[in-house]
Design a protein around this motif. Structure first.
Motif, PDB file in Angstrom:
ATOM      1  N   PHE A   1      46.045  97.295  10.150  1.00  0.00           N
ATOM      2  CA  PHE A   1      45.494  96.477   9.061  1.00  0.00           C
ATOM      3  C   PHE A   1      46.456  96.516   7.879  1.00  0.00           C
ATOM      4  O   PHE A   1      46.959  97.590   7.534  1.00  0.00           O
ATOM      5  CB  PHE A   1      44.116  97.019   8.646  1.00  0.00           C
ATOM      6  N   PRO A   2      46.739  95.369   7.257  1.00  0.00           N
ATOM      7  CA  PRO A   2      46.267  94.038   7.591  1.00  0.00           C
ATOM      8  C   PRO A   2      47.056  93.449   8.763  1.00  0.00           C
ATOM      9  O   PRO A   2      48.071  93.996   9.181  1.00  0.00           O
ATOM     10  CB  PRO A   2      46.542  93.250   6.299  1.00  0.00           C
ATOM     11  N   TYR A   3      46.572  92.315   9.274  1.00  0.00           N
ATOM     12  CA  TYR A   3      47.249  91.642  10.366  1.00  0.00           C
ATOM     13  C   TYR A   3      48.430  90.828   9.846  1.00  0.00           C
ATOM     14  O   TYR A   3      48.454  90.399   8.691  1.00  0.00           O
ATOM     15  CB  TYR A   3      46.286  90.680  11.085  1.00  0.00           C
ATOM     16  N   GLY A   4      49.399  90.594  10.726  1.00  0.00           N
ATOM     17  CA  GLY A   4      50.452  89.649  10.405  1.00  0.00           C
ATOM     18  C   GLY A   4      49.899  88.232  10.437  1.00  0.00           C
ATOM     19  O   GLY A   4      48.982  87.930  11.213  1.00  0.00           O
ATOM     20  N   ILE A   5      50.411  87.359   9.601  1.00  0.00           N
ATOM     21  CA  ILE A   5      49.895  85.984   9.537  1.00  0.00           C
ATOM     22  C   ILE A   5      50.991  84.990   9.911  1.00  0.00           C
ATOM     23  O   ILE A   5      52.183  85.276   9.831  1.00  0.00           O
ATOM     24  CB  ILE A   5      49.335  85.662   8.137  1.00  0.00           C
ATOM     25  N   GLY A   6      50.533  83.808  10.358  1.00  0.00           N
ATOM     26  CA  GLY A   6      51.455  82.720  10.655  1.00  0.00           C
ATOM     27  C   GLY A   6      52.318  82.939  11.886  1.00  0.00           C
ATOM     28  O   GLY A   6      53.471  82.501  11.924  1.00  0.00           O
ATOM     29  N   ASN A   7      51.769  83.598  12.907  1.00  0.00           N
ATOM     30  CA  ASN A   7      52.552  83.896  14.103  1.00  0.00           C
ATOM     31  C   ASN A   7      52.321  82.867  15.206  1.00  0.00           C
ATOM     32  O   ASN A   7      51.231  82.303  15.317  1.00  0.00           O
ATOM     33  CB  ASN A   7      52.201  85.291  14.629  1.00  0.00           C
ATOM     34  N   HIS A   8      53.358  82.672  16.016  1.00  0.00           N
ATOM     35  CA  HIS A   8      53.288  81.738  17.142  1.00  0.00           C
ATOM     36  C   HIS A   8      53.442  82.535  18.429  1.00  0.00           C
ATOM     37  O   HIS A   8      54.548  82.953  18.782  1.00  0.00           O
ATOM     38  CB  HIS A   8      54.390  80.679  17.024  1.00  0.00           C
ATOM     39  N   LEU A   9      52.343  82.765  19.144  1.00  0.00           N
ATOM     40  CA  LEU A   9      52.367  83.520  20.390  1.00  0.00           C
ATOM     41  C   LEU A   9      52.696  82.589  21.551  1.00  0.00           C
ATOM     42  O   LEU A   9      52.079  81.517  21.692  1.00  0.00           O
ATOM     43  CB  LEU A   9      51.024  84.207  20.643  1.00  0.00           C
ATOM     44  N   ILE A  10      53.658  82.997  22.369  1.00  0.00           N
ATOM     45  CA  ILE A  10      54.126  82.159  23.483  1.00  0.00           C
ATOM     46  C   ILE A  10      53.985  82.928  24.789  1.00  0.00           C
ATOM     47  O   ILE A  10      54.477  84.054  24.912  1.00  0.00           O
ATOM     48  CB  ILE A  10      55.593  81.732  23.285  1.00  0.00           C
ATOM     49  N   PHE A  11      53.322  82.313  25.758  1.00  0.00           N
ATOM     50  CA  PHE A  11      53.163  82.872  27.094  1.00  0.00           C
ATOM     51  C   PHE A  11      53.959  82.000  28.063  1.00  0.00           C
ATOM     52  O   PHE A  11      53.598  80.844  28.293  1.00  0.00           O
ATOM     53  CB  PHE A  11      51.685  82.891  27.502  1.00  0.00           C
ATOM     54  N   THR A  12      55.027  82.553  28.617  1.00  0.00           N
ATOM     55  CA  THR A  12      55.909  81.782  29.491  1.00  0.00           C
ATOM     56  C   THR A  12      55.814  82.294  30.920  1.00  0.00           C
ATOM     57  O   THR A  12      56.113  83.459  31.204  1.00  0.00           O
ATOM     58  CB  THR A  12      57.374  81.874  29.025  1.00  0.00           C
ATOM     59  N   VAL A  13      55.399  81.416  31.822  1.00  0.00           N
ATOM     60  CA  VAL A  13      55.289  81.754  33.238  1.00  0.00           C
ATOM     61  C   VAL A  13      56.625  81.478  33.920  1.00  0.00           C
ATOM     62  O   VAL A  13      57.200  80.401  33.774  1.00  0.00           O
ATOM     63  CB  VAL A  13      54.173  80.925  33.909  1.00  0.00           C
ATOM     64  N   HIS A  14      57.105  82.463  34.685  1.00  0.00           N
ATOM     65  CA  HIS A  14      58.366  82.314  35.406  1.00  0.00           C
ATOM     66  C   HIS A  14      58.117  82.014  36.884  1.00  0.00           C
ATOM     67  O   HIS A  14      56.970  81.977  37.333  1.00  0.00           O
ATOM     68  CB  HIS A  14      59.205  83.583  35.249  1.00  0.00           C
ATOM     69  N   LYS A  15      59.169  81.815  37.627  1.00  0.00           N
ATOM     70  CA  LYS A  15      59.094  81.425  39.040  1.00  0.00           C
ATOM     71  C   LYS A  15      58.336  82.473  39.856  1.00  0.00           C
ATOM     72  O   LYS A  15      58.668  83.653  39.834  1.00  0.00           O
ATOM     73  CB  LYS A  15      60.505  81.265  39.600  1.00  0.00           C
ATOM     74  N   PRO A  16      57.319  82.043  40.605  1.00  0.00           N
ATOM     75  CA  PRO A  16      56.565  82.976  41.450  1.00  0.00           C
ATOM     76  C   PRO A  16      57.424  83.504  42.600  1.00  0.00           C
ATOM     77  O   PRO A  16      58.312  82.813  43.107  1.00  0.00           O
ATOM     78  CB  PRO A  16      55.413  82.123  41.982  1.00  0.00           C
ATOM     79  N   LEU A  17      57.138  84.712  43.010  1.00  0.00           N
ATOM     80  CA  LEU A  17      57.832  85.339  44.138  1.00  0.00           C
ATOM     81  C   LEU A  17      56.806  85.690  45.208  1.00  0.00           C
ATOM     82  O   LEU A  17      55.859  86.450  44.947  1.00  0.00           O
ATOM     83  CB  LEU A  17      58.546  86.618  43.685  1.00  0.00           C
ATOM     84  N   MET A  18      56.966  85.148  46.418  1.00  0.00           N
ATOM     85  CA  MET A  18      56.056  85.481  47.507  1.00  0.00           C
ATOM     86  C   MET A  18      56.378  86.883  48.021  1.00  0.00           C
ATOM     87  O   MET A  18      57.513  87.160  48.423  1.00  0.00           O
ATOM     88  CB  MET A  18      56.173  84.465  48.642  1.00  0.00           C
ATOM     89  N   VAL A  19      55.390  87.762  48.003  1.00  0.00           N
ATOM     90  CA  VAL A  19      55.612  89.159  48.368  1.00  0.00           C
ATOM     91  C   VAL A  19      56.236  89.287  49.751  1.00  0.00           C
ATOM     92  O   VAL A  19      57.136  90.106  49.978  1.00  0.00           O
ATOM     93  CB  VAL A  19      54.279  89.940  48.284  1.00  0.00           C
ATOM     94  N   LYS A  20      55.799  88.472  50.703  1.00  0.00           N
ATOM     95  CA  LYS A  20      56.272  88.573  52.086  1.00  0.00           C
ATOM     96  C   LYS A  20      57.749  88.217  52.241  1.00  0.00           C
ATOM     97  O   LYS A  20      58.375  88.597  53.229  1.00  0.00           O
ATOM     98  CB  LYS A  20      55.441  87.663  52.988  1.00  0.00           C
ATOM     99  N   GLU A  21      58.304  87.487  51.292  1.00  0.00           N
ATOM    100  CA  GLU A  21      59.666  86.993  51.437  1.00  0.00           C
ATOM    101  C   GLU A  21      60.725  87.929  50.868  1.00  0.00           C
ATOM    102  O   GLU A  21      61.919  87.672  51.017  1.00  0.00           O
ATOM    103  CB  GLU A  21      59.796  85.619  50.773  1.00  0.00           C
ATOM    104  N   PHE A  22      60.312  89.011  50.215  1.00  0.00           N
ATOM    105  CA  PHE A  22      61.271  89.908  49.571  1.00  0.00           C
ATOM    106  C   PHE A  22      60.905  91.355  49.862  1.00  0.00           C
ATOM    107  O   PHE A  22      59.733  91.681  50.098  1.00  0.00           O
ATOM    108  CB  PHE A  22      61.271  89.702  48.046  1.00  0.00           C
ATOM    109  N   ASP A  23      61.914  92.234  49.842  1.00  0.00           N
ATOM    110  CA  ASP A  23      61.567  93.652  49.827  1.00  0.00           C
ATOM    111  C   ASP A  23      61.232  94.021  48.385  1.00  0.00           C
ATOM    112  O   ASP A  23      61.547  93.280  47.445  1.00  0.00           O
ATOM    113  CB  ASP A  23      62.684  94.524  50.398  1.00  0.00           C
TER     114      ASP A  23
END
Length: 245
Positions: free
Chosen positions: A204-226
């Motif tokens: 407290f207090p909180y920061g103000i005026g922030n821009h939160l960004i959630f970026t999804v990257h390329k999915p990886l199929m578990v079966k295709e990689f060690d």
């Protein structure tokens, strides 16, 4: 100056935040015990939407990139860097179609209205970081759960949040167990930016005026990689996407 301005705004925001948690606690109880899983999940989803909107009081904005790249109708393991409380709130709402379940520390399982109840009853798992051996079968159970129900798990391999935005060392064990026991899953790396700025002045207090960004990257199929490849590519994608400024 920003910190001074933030005090009265933060007081209003935290009051509404706490009232929201208290208000939704009995609603969650009723939804879960009377109407079941789907009703309970919706109550949690909309609670987190309101918590996101409380961020707007502080001038917080949100952006999500590449959500359309997330595979559907399969188990998903979301792996993200961890910068603050709003990482979880944002992921609950923005990833709601994938029924995200979290690997969380056991301390959060009691004493917090709404939050603790959801962690205990909503499908997430609680682990004792002081007893790492006891965490292994718990995470295994989560992996089997998402494999069976085609839902998703969320894991923060840094363990604790970064207070500056700079990534910490990624632990491998939790992700390795999830991959082993959810073999049909996709690993989806997510980079979260600017969430740490919400707490730049401490709790407290909180920061103000922030821009939160959630970026999804390329999915990886578990079966295709060690696993070594999965870990390397996942960490690389997340870290390269972090804005150090």
């Amino acid at each position: 100056m920003q910190k001074i301005i933030s005090y009265p705004i933060s007081f209003i925001a935290i009051l509404i935040f706490l009232l929201t948690l208290v208000f939704f606690h009995p609603i969650q109880w009723i939804c879960f015990n009377v109407f079941g899983y789907e009703s309970h999940k919706k109550s949690v989803d909309y609670m987190n939407l309101i918590l996101l909107r409380i961020g707007h009081i502080l001038g917080t904005t949100y952006t999500t990139d590449n959500l359309e790249n997330i595979p559907k109708d399969v188990p998903v393991i979301f792996v993200a860097n961890h910068q603050g409380m709003y990482d979880i709130i944002g992921m609950v709402w923005f990833l709601r179609k994938f029924h995200p379940k979290f690997v969380s520390k056991i301390e959060l399982g009691k004493g917090i209205p709404s939050v603790s109840y959801n962690l205990r009853h909503g499908g997430s798992v609680l682990i004792d970081r002081k007893e790492p051996k006891t965490a292994l079968p718990i995470i295994k159970g989560l992996a089997e759960y998402i494999e069976k129900h085609k839902r998703s798990a969320v894991i923060f391999p840094e363990g604790t949040r970064s207070k500056t935005g700079s990534p910490k060392e990624f632990a491998q064990t939790g992700l390795k167990i999830l991959c082993k026991y959810a073999p049909s899953a996709y690993v989806v790396p997510i980079t979260i930016n600017n969430s740490w700025k919400f707490f730049r002045f401490g709790f407290f207090p909180y920061g103000i005026g922030n821009h939160l960004i959630f970026t999804v990257h390329k999915p990886l199929m578990v079966k295709e990689f060690d696993f070594a490849q999965i870990m390397q590519q996942t960490e690389k994608a997340i870290v390269q996407g972090i804005n150090k400024v």
